[in-house]
Design a protein around this motif. Structure first.
Motif, PDB file in Angstrom:
ATOM      1  N   HIS A  50      42.772  28.984  56.975  1.00 25.70           N
ATOM      2  CA  HIS A  50      43.261  27.605  57.100  1.00 25.70           C
ATOM      3  C   HIS A  50      42.147  26.619  56.777  1.00 25.70           C
ATOM      4  O   HIS A  50      42.403  25.550  56.236  1.00 25.70           O
ATOM      5  CB  HIS A  50      43.790  27.351  58.521  1.00 25.70           C
ATOM      6  CG  HIS A  50      45.040  28.117  58.828  1.00 25.70           C
ATOM      7  ND1 HIS A  50      45.022  29.379  59.370  1.00 25.70           N
ATOM      8  CD2 HIS A  50      46.347  27.801  58.618  1.00 25.70           C
ATOM      9  CE1 HIS A  50      46.272  29.807  59.506  1.00 25.70           C
ATOM     10  NE2 HIS A  50      47.092  28.876  59.052  1.00 25.70           N
ATOM     11  N   VAL A  51      40.920  26.964  57.172  1.00 25.06           N
ATOM     12  CA  VAL A  51      39.787  26.059  56.933  1.00 25.06           C
ATOM     13  C   VAL A  51      38.582  26.897  56.524  1.00 25.06           C
ATOM     14  O   VAL A  51      38.384  28.006  57.036  1.00 25.06           O
ATOM     15  CB  VAL A  51      39.432  25.261  58.230  1.00 25.06           C
ATOM     16  CG1 VAL A  51      38.147  24.477  58.062  1.00 25.06           C
ATOM     17  CG2 VAL A  51      40.561  24.312  58.612  1.00 25.06           C
ATOM     18  N   VAL A  68      37.577  20.202  62.328  1.00 20.21           N
ATOM     19  CA  VAL A  68      38.435  21.395  62.246  1.00 20.21           C
ATOM     20  C   VAL A  68      39.647  21.192  63.159  1.00 20.21           C
ATOM     21  O   VAL A  68      40.797  21.414  62.754  1.00 20.21           O
ATOM     22  CB  VAL A  68      37.649  22.676  62.638  1.00 20.21           C
ATOM     23  CG1 VAL A  68      38.575  23.882  62.660  1.00 20.21           C
ATOM     24  CG2 VAL A  68      36.473  22.907  61.692  1.00 20.21           C
ATOM     25  N   VAL A  69      39.390  20.718  64.379  1.00 24.10           N
ATOM     26  CA  VAL A  69      40.480  20.513  65.349  1.00 24.10           C
ATOM     27  C   VAL A  69      41.476  19.483  64.801  1.00 24.10           C
ATOM     28  O   VAL A  69      42.696  19.672  64.863  1.00 24.10           O
ATOM     29  CB  VAL A  69      39.899  20.070  66.717  1.00 24.10           C
ATOM     30  CG1 VAL A  69      41.016  19.643  67.675  1.00 24.10           C
ATOM     31  CG2 VAL A  69      39.059  21.187  67.324  1.00 24.10           C
ATOM     32  N   SER A  85      49.698  18.553  61.390  1.00 27.18           N
ATOM     33  CA  SER A  85      50.187  19.277  60.203  1.00 27.18           C
ATOM     34  C   SER A  85      50.335  18.356  58.990  1.00 27.18           C
ATOM     35  O   SER A  85      50.123  18.779  57.856  1.00 27.18           O
ATOM     36  CB  SER A  85      51.479  20.015  60.510  1.00 27.18           C
ATOM     37  OG  SER A  85      52.428  19.090  60.933  1.00 27.18           O
ATOM     38  N   ARG A  86      50.635  17.072  59.234  1.00 24.72           N
ATOM     39  CA  ARG A  86      50.776  16.175  58.060  1.00 24.72           C
ATOM     40  C   ARG A  86      49.430  15.931  57.414  1.00 24.72           C
ATOM     41  O   ARG A  86      49.285  15.936  56.194  1.00 24.72           O
ATOM     42  CB  ARG A  86      51.424  14.860  58.487  1.00 24.72           C
ATOM     43  CG  ARG A  86      52.947  15.079  58.641  1.00 24.72           C
ATOM     44  CD  ARG A  86      53.685  13.880  59.106  1.00 24.72           C
ATOM     45  NE  ARG A  86      53.517  12.733  58.226  1.00 24.72           N
ATOM     46  CZ  ARG A  86      53.938  11.516  58.543  1.00 24.72           C
ATOM     47  NH1 ARG A  86      54.530  11.294  59.690  1.00 24.72           N
ATOM     48  NH2 ARG A  86      53.765  10.511  57.719  1.00 24.72           N
ATOM     49  N   VAL A  91      45.502  17.028  53.017  1.00 29.68           N
ATOM     50  CA  VAL A  91      44.132  17.391  52.609  1.00 29.68           C
ATOM     51  C   VAL A  91      44.155  18.683  51.789  1.00 29.68           C
ATOM     52  O   VAL A  91      43.464  18.809  50.778  1.00 29.68           O
ATOM     53  CB  VAL A  91      43.203  17.512  53.849  1.00 29.68           C
ATOM     54  CG1 VAL A  91      41.799  17.943  53.442  1.00 29.68           C
ATOM     55  CG2 VAL A  91      43.138  16.189  54.593  1.00 29.68           C
ATOM     56  N   SER A  92      45.003  19.621  52.202  1.00 27.53           N
ATOM     57  CA  SER A  92      45.093  20.894  51.490  1.00 27.53           C
ATOM     58  C   SER A  92      45.571  20.676  50.041  1.00 27.53           C
ATOM     59  O   SER A  92      45.006  21.220  49.089  1.00 27.53           O
ATOM     60  CB  SER A  92      46.035  21.820  52.266  1.00 27.53           C
ATOM     61  OG  SER A  92      46.509  22.838  51.443  1.00 27.53           O
TER      62      SER A  92
END
Ligand code: GMT
Length: 378
Positions: free
Chosen positions: A271-272, A329-330, A336-337, A342-343
């Motif tokens: 995820h990160v 990170v948190v 989620s938006r 960012v993803s």
């Protein structure tokens, strides 16, 4: 063109860039000859246009230090002559540029130009060391062409060495077809069967990577979000990272995978990406993660701000600031938006600015320019 490539074939960014460059050049019709002491880690010579020539370094009781640079120069000259190479491209200044310079002289009056690509620690650590300073400067000044992987590294090279020859910035690149998001595999939760979010770090575990910061970041993140950390790679700080994971009672929440060559299969599961480095002249792994839609939380150092736009396609925080990095990170994992935005932006940055289809032609153009200086290539 017929191109000879020399790099450190072990685990490290410069060797990876050199190998992938060679494979991409071969796919575009060039003939590529790797001249190294071992086969580069990501070299998968499926193409008939990719060749590997091993440099054998004989030992002798008189040689306390086997003269690798000389064996390399000799092999470079031999391969260049036999395969009628047009040019040599060496990655990492020392000792590769000096060997190329000797090979060039050995073949005179035939012309064999060479390009040196500076990657980072060859300038920031090794080159700045007193015992290597003059020879690194000499290597840069006597290369037929010099490239740097970021504007930051170009500036540092000029500042540290006071060199006047032009240096072309050609950034790291990523194959955007190979490095892709894979939400379905990630949803299967290979690393996190209880639905934890996956943090990943990939490096050669040298002190400059600050791998123990990853463990501390996980510790801080887990106060807010269920997360699992996957550590990929090996190197001097491997044991320190393992010990810290035990000390902080995180053994269950960290997986150490050791060296892996197919990172394009691993990155999409994260995820990160964590990259808490003391220095990165570019940060290849951050780019690879971004191509997979995995936002990097990294440090604001070196060339990283040329790749990552803070708050848009990843986050940058000060070196050693565990709380700030963990907070980012948190933030990403609990909104989620924000995460989706960012993803998607990370993937777009990789595709729009750093895809191999955009960067490889820059090397081809540079090779042509170098060949056209002087009397042209062989
Ligand atoms: O530190 C490494 O991972 C290895 C090092 C190298 O020279 O092999 O990597 C450097 O080159 C990479 C490829 O150009 C860059 O993406 C890395 O940022 C750079 N590492 C450092 O500057 C510490």
């Amino acid at each position: 063109m017929r191109i000879g490539i020399t790099c450190y074939p072990t685990y490290g960014g410069s060797g990876i860039v050199a190998t992938e460059l060679g494979l991409e050049l071969a796919a575009r019709g060039h003939e590529v000859h790797f001249i190294c002491y071992a086969s580069p880690i990501r070299l998968d010579p499926e193409s008939a246009r990719v060749h590997y020539h091993e440099v054998e370094v004989s030992t002798y009781p008189l040689f306390q230090y086997p003269p690798y640079s000389l064996a390399l120069a000799s092999r470079m000259a031999e391969v260049a002559e036999h395969h009628r190479l047009d040019l040599l491209h060496v990655h990492y200044a020392l000792p590769h540029s000096i060997s190329a310079l000797l090979a060039r002289q050995m073949l005179e009056p035939r012309r064999l130009p060479f390009v040196t690509t500076l990657h980072g620690t060859d300038i920031t650590l090794v080159g700045a060391d007193r015992s290597y300073f003059r020879i690194t400067k000499f290597a840069i000044e006597h290369s037929d062409g010099v490239t740097c992987v970021s504007e930051y590294l170009r500036r540092r090279t000029v500042e540290v060495f006071g060199v006047a020859n032009p240096i072309r910035v050609i950034t790291n690149f990523v194959n955007c077809e190979l490095y892709q998001p894979d939400p379905e595999r990630r949803a299967r939760g290979e690393w996190a069967p209880r639905g934890e979010k996956v943090l990943m770090h990939i490096s050669n575990f040298r002190p400059v990577k600050r791998v123990t910061d990853c463990i501390r970041i996980l510790h801080a993140v887990r106060r807010h979000v269920a997360a699992h950390l996957v550590m990929v790679g090996d190197g001097p700080d491997y044991t320190a990272a393992q010990n810290l994971a035990c000390e902080l009672a995180l053994e269950q929440h960290v997986t150490f995978l050791g060296k892996q060559s197919r990172v394009h299969r691993l990155l999409p599961l994260a995820h990160v990406l964590l990259l808490p480095s003391e220095m990165e002249s570019f940060g290849l792994v951050a780019l690879e993660a971004m191509a997979c839609g995995v936002p990097p939380v990294a440090t604001r150092v070196g060339g990283l701000p040329e790749l990552v736009t803070h708050g848009v396609d990843g986050f940058l925080e000060p070196v050693g600031d565990i709380e700030a990095q963990a907070a980012r990170v948190v933030e990403l994992l609990s909104d989620s938006r924000l995460y989706e935005r960012v993803s998607a932006a990370a993937r777009l940055t990789a595709q729009g600015r750093f895809c191999s289809t955009l960067i490889i032609p820059q090397y081809e153009q540079y090779y042509r320019e170098v060949c056209e200086q002087g009397a042209g290539c062989a």
